[in-house]
Each structure stands twice: as structure tokens, then as C-alpha cells.
Motif scaffolding. Structure first.
Motif, PDB file in Angstrom:
ATOM      1  N   ALA A 121       0.813  -1.219   0.000  1.00 47.56           N
ATOM      2  CA  ALA A 121       0.000   0.000   0.000  1.00 47.56           C
ATOM      3  C   ALA A 121       0.851   1.275   0.000  1.00 47.56           C
ATOM      4  N   ARG A 122       2.176   1.113   0.010  1.00 45.97           N
ATOM      5  CA  ARG A 122       3.103   2.242   0.118  1.00 45.97           C
ATOM      6  C   ARG A 122       2.901   3.008   1.420  1.00 45.97           C
ATOM      7  N   GLY A 123       2.705   2.238   2.482  1.00 49.28           N
ATOM      8  CA  GLY A 123       2.617   2.816   3.813  1.00 49.28           C
ATOM      9  C   GLY A 123       3.983   2.834   4.470  1.00 49.28           C
ATOM     10  N   ASP A 124       4.001   3.053   5.783  1.00 50.85           N
ATOM     11  CA  ASP A 124       5.245   3.107   6.548  1.00 50.85           C
ATOM     12  C   ASP A 124       5.515   1.715   7.123  1.00 50.85           C
ATOM     13  N   VAL A 125       6.345   0.943   6.436  1.00 49.75           N
ATOM     14  CA  VAL A 125       6.577  -0.452   6.827  1.00 49.75           C
ATOM     15  C   VAL A 125       7.269  -0.546   8.183  1.00 49.75           C
ATOM     16  N   ALA A 126       8.239   0.335   8.440  1.00 51.42           N
ATOM     17  CA  ALA A 126       8.949   0.305   9.724  1.00 51.42           C
ATOM     18  C   ALA A 126       7.979   0.525  10.884  1.00 51.42           C
ATOM     19  N   LEU A 127       7.060   1.466  10.712  1.00 56.65           N
ATOM     20  CA  LEU A 127       6.056   1.716  11.748  1.00 56.65           C
ATOM     21  C   LEU A 127       5.123   0.524  11.888  1.00 56.65           C
ATOM     22  N   SER A 128       4.752  -0.100  10.775  1.00 56.78           N
ATOM     23  CA  SER A 128       3.881  -1.268  10.796  1.00 56.78           C
ATOM     24  C   SER A 128       4.511  -2.404  11.597  1.00 56.78           C
ATOM     25  N   GLY A 236     -12.989  -1.516  11.134  1.00 55.34           N
ATOM     26  CA  GLY A 236     -11.642  -1.381  11.705  1.00 55.34           C
ATOM     27  C   GLY A 236     -10.689  -0.676  10.760  1.00 55.34           C
ATOM     28  N   LEU A 237     -10.720  -1.057   9.491  1.00 60.55           N
ATOM     29  CA  LEU A 237      -9.873  -0.407   8.486  1.00 60.55           C
ATOM     30  C   LEU A 237     -10.203   1.083   8.376  1.00 60.55           C
ATOM     31  N   THR A 256      -0.876   2.973   7.194  1.00 61.60           N
ATOM     32  CA  THR A 256      -0.328   1.956   8.094  1.00 61.60           C
ATOM     33  C   THR A 256      -1.265   1.687   9.252  1.00 61.60           C
ATOM     34  N   LEU A 257      -1.780   2.760   9.863  1.00 56.61           N
ATOM     35  CA  LEU A 257      -2.663   2.606  11.012  1.00 56.61           C
ATOM     36  C   LEU A 257      -3.954   1.897  10.613  1.00 56.61           C
ATOM     37  N   SER A 258      -4.484   2.232   9.456  1.00 61.06           N
ATOM     38  CA  SER A 258      -5.686   1.582   8.942  1.00 61.06           C
ATOM     39  C   SER A 258      -5.473   0.075   8.828  1.00 61.06           C
ATOM     40  N   ILE A 259      -4.381  -0.319   8.210  1.00 60.42           N
ATOM     41  CA  ILE A 259      -4.094  -1.736   7.974  1.00 60.42           C
ATOM     42  C   ILE A 259      -3.770  -2.458   9.272  1.00 60.42           C
ATOM     43  N   GLU A 260      -2.997  -1.817  10.153  1.00 65.73           N
ATOM     44  CA  GLU A 260      -2.651  -2.434  11.438  1.00 65.73           C
ATOM     45  C   GLU A 260      -3.885  -2.685  12.287  1.00 65.73           C
ATOM     46  N   VAL A 261      -4.802  -1.733  12.307  1.00 67.94           N
ATOM     47  CA  VAL A 261      -6.002  -1.888  13.120  1.00 67.94           C
ATOM     48  C   VAL A 261      -6.930  -2.942  12.520  1.00 67.94           C
ATOM     49  N   GLY A 262      -7.116  -2.899  11.209  1.00 68.38           N
ATOM     50  CA  GLY A 262      -8.092  -3.780  10.560  1.00 68.38           C
ATOM     51  C   GLY A 262      -7.669  -5.224  10.409  1.00 68.38           C
ATOM     52  N   MET A 263      -6.354  -5.496  10.435  1.00 71.87           N
ATOM     53  CA  MET A 263      -5.864  -6.864  10.229  1.00 71.87           C
ATOM     54  C   MET A 263      -5.357  -7.444  11.552  1.00 71.87           C
ATOM     55  N   GLN A 264      -5.970  -8.530  11.979  1.00 72.10           N
ATOM     56  CA  GLN A 264      -5.684  -9.127  13.275  1.00 72.10           C
ATOM     57  C   GLN A 264      -4.856 -10.411  13.149  1.00 72.10           C
ATOM     58  N   SER A 295      -9.623  -8.418   1.783  1.00 75.90           N
ATOM     59  CA  SER A 295      -9.968  -6.999   1.898  1.00 75.90           C
ATOM     60  C   SER A 295      -8.712  -6.137   2.023  1.00 75.90           C
ATOM     61  N   GLY A 296      -7.715  -6.640   2.759  1.00 73.71           N
ATOM     62  CA  GLY A 296      -6.471  -5.889   2.901  1.00 73.71           C
ATOM     63  C   GLY A 296      -5.752  -5.720   1.578  1.00 73.71           C
TER      64      GLY A 296
END
Length: 308
Positions: A121-128, A236-237, A256-264, A295-296
Motif C-alpha cells: 500500500a506504500r505505507g510506513d513499513v517500519a512503523l507497521s 476497523g480499516l 499503516t494505522l488503517s491496515i494495522e487496526v483492521g488486520m488481526q 480486503s487488505g
């Protein structure tokens, strides 16, 4: 060896399809997969051991370097998804075992698949990775506490037993992976290269065995559970992204926050449900495993085109 690594990457990149394929197969041929139900805990432990092999010192430094953003992610993970699970169970008046299963998956830490989806998704992988690692390490205390707080209205919950299980299937395997990485150094790279294949095999086996064990109940209540799973994941996403926006995070961190929260870590939810409740309570986690990867991946394709 190169062919095995290439195949491993291919399987890793298409893992959502494999999970869906074997979930359907397990529904129509449950006898093929029923014996695997006894191996849920070792399979999840193997996945967590692999996570330990891939964690680096830099991943922990990220927590120190950007503690506020990691804290936002951890709080969002452990507030939004458990809260949504409880609310959906109340609003839809779910049966006790299904309600506990939904709350279980909501109270789990982030899953490692979120790191791959964040990258796409071109998010922040290190933060993820930092958020996934932090929520996973906090899980032995936070997850049982949340389950006890939210699920006791439906079924009795034993905090101590859940705490011990998470230590055994999450913390200990990760610690062993970190030790193996430190002792073996560059020699673990071969194992890391084929980890996607091993992880997909373990996750597919987890999901298929749970679907097989609960085939009759899924046939009876599967549409209801699937509807709850889709709502839970989708909200969640969306709320994860909104939380990032409200906190003033840049676009990459909001993704990143969207994906981290929505994916368990739905594998953990399935293992805990099977060990402490029932196979039916594990069904929401199994269906979540199928759905959140699909969905992710779809959401990542949308996020990939978004720019500041």
C-alpha cells in the motif's frame, strides 16, 4: 534452492487465494482436515517462531525513535477492534459462542500479514512492524484482560489460562526465533527466504481444520458470522485511517494505522478459541483469516494510488 525461494515468494504473494481455496475445500471435505485441529498450537507457534527470525534490532529502535506514533497504533489496535467486536455482538444479539469468537479476534494483536499489505500500500513499513511487534509483546497481558472484560457477559473467561496460552504460543516462540537469529547470524537467511511458504502452509492448515471441525455450524450460521466479520474488518480499516487523520499523521502513516487496526492475528484467536472455548468460537477467527487478507489486498491497491 533458488526455485524453492521463488516458489515461496509466489505462494506468499497469493496467500489469500490459497486460504480461500482450502477453506472451501475443507467445508466440502471436512474429513480430510479434521486431524489437523490437534496441531493448532504447534502450527501457530511455528508462525511466531518465524516472526522472531525476521525481527531485527532496528524494529525495536523504531519504538524508541517514534514512540508517539507507535503508541497511537497500539492504543488504536486495542481500543477500536475490541470495542467494535463488543458493539457488534450487542447490536446483533449473537449467540454466546459466536459472540465470544468475535470478541476473541477483536482482542488479538496485529497480524504479520499487515506488514506485507502495508508495503504493497506504500505505507510506513517500519512503523507497521513496530506496532505489530509492540502489540504482540503486550498481548499476554492485554488480550486476556480485554477478553475477560468484554466476553464474560456471554461465557466464563479464565484470565490465567489465556495468559499462559499466549505466553506459550506467542512470546516463547518469538523469543526462540530471536535467539536462533542471534546465534546463527546470516545462516538463518535461508530459512527466512522460505518463511512465506511455511507461514502460508501453517495458516492454511489452521483455517482449514477449523472450517472442517465446524462445518455443520458454518452451514447453519455461516452467513451471519461472515457478515459480522466483514463489518468488523471494514469498520476497523476505516476507523484506523480516521484515527490517524485525527492524530495529524501523514498519509503513509494513516495507511499503516488503517491496515494495522483492521488486520488481526486471527490465527491466535483461532487457537485460543479452540483451546479454551469451542470449535464454533474459532469460526469467526477462521473466516477473518480468509476475509482480511482479501480486503487488505484490495484496500492496498486503492491506497497505493493515493498521494499527499
Amino acid at each position: 534452492m533458488h526455485a524453492l525461494v521463488t516458489f515461496s515468494r509466489f505462494v506468499g504473494n497469493t496467500f489469500a487465494l490459497w486460504i480461500l481455496l482450502f477453506a472451501v475445500l475443507a467445508f466440502y471435505q471436512p474429513a480430510w482436515f479434521l486431524p489437523v485441529i490437534h496441531w493448532l498450537v504447534p502450527l501457530l507457534g511455528l508462525i511466531m517462531f518465524g516472526m522472531g527470525l525476521t525481527l531485527r534490532t532496528e524494529d525495536f529502535r523504531e519504538v524508541i525513535r517514534r514512540p508517539l506514533r507507535v503508541l497511537i497504533g497500539v492504543l488504536a489496535q486495542f481500543i477500536i477492534m475490541p470495542g467494535l467486536a463488543w458493539l457488534l455482538c450487542k447490536l446483533l444479539q449473537l449467540p454466546p459462542e459466536i459472540a465470544v469468537g468475535v470478541i476473541l479476534v477483536g482482542c488479538c494483536p496485529g497480524g504479520t500479514a499487515s506488514n506485507v499489505i502495508t508495503w504493497f500500500a506504500r505505507g510506513d513499513v517500519a512503523l507497521s512492524v513496530a506496532i505489530t511487534g509492540a502489540t504482540t509483546l503486550l498481548a499476554p497481558l492485554v488480550t486476556p484482560a480485554l477478553i475477560w472484560l468484554l466476553a464474560t457477559a456471554w461465557l466464563p473467561v479464565q484470565f490465567g489460562a489465556l495468559f499462559t496460552s499466549i505466553l506459550q504460543v506467542v512470546v516463547l516462540p518469538i523469543a526462540l526465533g530471536l535467539v536462533a537469529q542471534r546465534l546463527l547470524g546470516d545462516r538463518v537467511r535461508v530459512a527466512v527466504d522460505v518463511l512465506p511458504l511455511a507461514s502460508v502452509i501453517c495458516i492454511v492448515a489452521l483455517v482449514a481444520s477449523i472450517v472442517a471441525a465446524s462445518q455443520a455450524k458454518i452451514a447453519e450460521s455461516g452467513l451471519l458470522i461472515m457478515a459480522v466479520v466483514i463489518l468488523h474488518n471494514g469498520l476497523g480499516l476505516a476507523l484506523g485511517y480516521l484515527a490517524g487523520r485525527l492524530c495529524g499523521l501523514p498519509l503513509a502513516q494513516r495507511k499503516t494505522l488503517s491496515i494495522e487496526v483492521g488486520m488481526q492475528n486471527s490465527g491466535l484467536g483461532a487457537a485460543l478459541a479452540s483451546a479454551h472455548f469451542s470449535p464454533l468460537a474459532a469460526v469467526p477467527s477462521a473466516l477473518f483469516s480468509v476475509w482480511h487478507n482479501l480486503s487488505g489486498s484490495l484496500l492496498a491497491a486503492v491506497y497505493r494510488r493515493m498521494e499527499d
